[in-house]
Design a protein around this motif. Structure first.
Motif, PDB file in Angstrom:
ATOM      1  N   ARG A  39       0.839  -1.217   0.000  1.00  0.00           N
ATOM      2  CA  ARG A  39       0.000   0.000   0.000  1.00  0.00           C
ATOM      3  C   ARG A  39       0.862   1.250   0.000  1.00  0.00           C
ATOM      4  N   CYS A  40       1.918   1.204   0.789  1.00  0.00           N
ATOM      5  CA  CYS A  40       2.787   2.380   0.927  1.00  0.00           C
ATOM      6  C   CYS A  40       3.667   2.614  -0.297  1.00  0.00           C
ATOM      7  N   ALA A  41       3.684   1.671  -1.212  1.00  0.00           N
ATOM      8  CA  ALA A  41       4.453   1.845  -2.447  1.00  0.00           C
ATOM      9  C   ALA A  41       3.713   2.731  -3.442  1.00  0.00           C
ATOM     10  N   GLY A  42       2.473   3.071  -3.155  1.00  0.00           N
ATOM     11  CA  GLY A  42       1.706   3.980  -4.005  1.00  0.00           C
ATOM     12  C   GLY A  42       1.547   3.470  -5.421  1.00  0.00           C
ATOM     13  N   ASP A  43       1.975   4.257  -6.399  1.00  0.00           N
ATOM     14  CA  ASP A  43       1.845   3.883  -7.811  1.00  0.00           C
ATOM     15  C   ASP A  43       2.658   2.641  -8.166  1.00  0.00           C
ATOM     16  N   LEU A  44       3.577   2.274  -7.306  1.00  0.00           N
ATOM     17  CA  LEU A  44       4.399   1.084  -7.536  1.00  0.00           C
ATOM     18  C   LEU A  44       3.845  -0.139  -6.790  1.00  0.00           C
ATOM     19  N   GLN A  72      13.466  -3.483   0.513  1.00  0.00           N
ATOM     20  CA  GLN A  72      12.769  -3.859  -0.723  1.00  0.00           C
ATOM     21  C   GLN A  72      12.247  -2.611  -1.433  1.00  0.00           C
ATOM     22  N   ALA A  73      11.723  -1.667  -0.656  1.00  0.00           N
ATOM     23  CA  ALA A  73      11.216  -0.415  -1.235  1.00  0.00           C
ATOM     24  C   ALA A  73      12.351   0.393  -1.861  1.00  0.00           C
ATOM     25  N   ALA A  74      13.494   0.407  -1.190  1.00  0.00           N
ATOM     26  CA  ALA A  74      14.649   1.150  -1.714  1.00  0.00           C
ATOM     27  C   ALA A  74      15.084   0.594  -3.066  1.00  0.00           C
ATOM     28  N   ALA A  75      14.931  -0.721  -3.257  1.00  0.00           N
ATOM     29  CA  ALA A  75      15.289  -1.333  -4.537  1.00  0.00           C
ATOM     30  C   ALA A  75      14.395  -0.827  -5.672  1.00  0.00           C
ATOM     31  N   LEU A  76      13.219  -0.317  -5.318  1.00  0.00           N
ATOM     32  CA  LEU A  76      12.302   0.255  -6.310  1.00  0.00           C
ATOM     33  C   LEU A  76      12.414   1.779  -6.364  1.00  0.00           C
ATOM     34  N   ASN A  77      13.415   2.318  -5.679  1.00  0.00           N
ATOM     35  CA  ASN A  77      13.642   3.767  -5.622  1.00  0.00           C
ATOM     36  C   ASN A  77      12.490   4.524  -4.965  1.00  0.00           C
ATOM     37  N   ILE A  78      11.858   3.901  -3.996  1.00  0.00           N
ATOM     38  CA  ILE A  78      10.819   4.565  -3.220  1.00  0.00           C
ATOM     39  C   ILE A  78      11.506   5.350  -2.111  1.00  0.00           C
ATOM     40  N   ASP A  79      11.083   6.568  -1.909  1.00  0.00           N
ATOM     41  CA  ASP A  79      11.691   7.421  -0.893  1.00  0.00           C
ATOM     42  C   ASP A  79      11.603   6.741   0.472  1.00  0.00           C
ATOM     43  N   GLU A  80      12.766   6.512   1.079  1.00  0.00           N
ATOM     44  CA  GLU A  80      12.836   5.760   2.326  1.00  0.00           C
ATOM     45  C   GLU A  80      12.112   6.462   3.470  1.00  0.00           C
ATOM     46  N   GLU A  81      12.273   7.756   3.572  1.00  0.00           N
ATOM     47  CA  GLU A  81      11.661   8.503   4.671  1.00  0.00           C
ATOM     48  C   GLU A  81      10.126   8.468   4.572  1.00  0.00           C
ATOM     49  N   ASP A  82       9.603   8.723   3.388  1.00  0.00           N
ATOM     50  CA  ASP A  82       8.150   8.683   3.190  1.00  0.00           C
ATOM     51  C   ASP A  82       7.609   7.279   3.427  1.00  0.00           C
ATOM     52  N   ASN A  88       4.618   2.983   9.244  1.00  0.00           N
ATOM     53  CA  ASN A  88       4.439   3.143  10.689  1.00  0.00           C
ATOM     54  C   ASN A  88       3.157   3.886  11.056  1.00  0.00           C
ATOM     55  N   ASP A  89       2.339   4.181  10.083  1.00  0.00           N
ATOM     56  CA  ASP A  89       1.038   4.809  10.310  1.00  0.00           C
ATOM     57  C   ASP A  89       0.036   3.711  10.675  1.00  0.00           C
ATOM     58  N   PRO A  90      -0.497   3.706  11.895  1.00  0.00           N
ATOM     59  CA  PRO A  90      -1.418   2.649  12.324  1.00  0.00           C
ATOM     60  C   PRO A  90      -2.653   2.493  11.432  1.00  0.00           C
TER      61      PRO A  90
END
Length: 139
Positions: A39-44, A72-82, A88-90
């Motif tokens: 879900r947090c990967a958005g368009d990806l 795993q997200a970093a491997a897709l170039n997803i912003d790590e901080e976001d 971590n959003d419940p």
């Protein structure tokens, strides 16, 4: 996901014959975290699902599942901080659990894999040939 979906994708989804909707139905705490990560990967979203299914052992059995998912997200170039903030959003966990509850209520889904083809619930792993038969009958 790894064996049958590529066939369904090329034969039915890409040709516009079938609309594919993936719904999470996590069966463990690690699976909930993986669903949140998608879900947090958005368009990806679907690219993340592909990565998660391909490397399930690398993250689902990790000592720190969230850290492994961030990698795993970093491997897709997803912003790590976001991404970190999102996983971590419940409300993300709550959304996954709500979808799971809806599947249980609406279709009596009790585990994975489960398919719903034109409203008919089909439980368990299926071969390409079995999926073809189900889809062709529905078409």
């Amino acid at each position: 996901h790894r064996e049958v979906l590529p066939h369904i994708q090329s034969r039915y989804i890409d040709t516009g014959q079938v609309r594919f909707i993936y719904r999470n139905f996590p069966t463990s705490n690690a699976a909930i975290r993986g669903a949140v990560a998608a879900r947090c990967a958005g368009d990806l979203y679907y690219k993340m699902l592909d990565v998660l299914f391909a490397r399930v052992g690398a993250w689902a059995e990790a000592d720190d599942v969230d850290r492994a998912l961030i990698q795993q997200a970093a491997a897709l170039n997803i912003d790590e901080e976001d991404f970190y903030a999102c996983i971590n959003d419940p409300s993300q966990d709550q959304a996954i659990i709500a979808v799971q509850l809806q599947a249980k209520t609406e279709f009596d889904i009790i585990g994975t894999p489960t398919f719903v083809v034109n409203g008919k619930v089909v439980r368990g792993k299926k071969t390409v040939e079995q999926i073809d038969a189900l889809i062709n009958k529905a078409l």
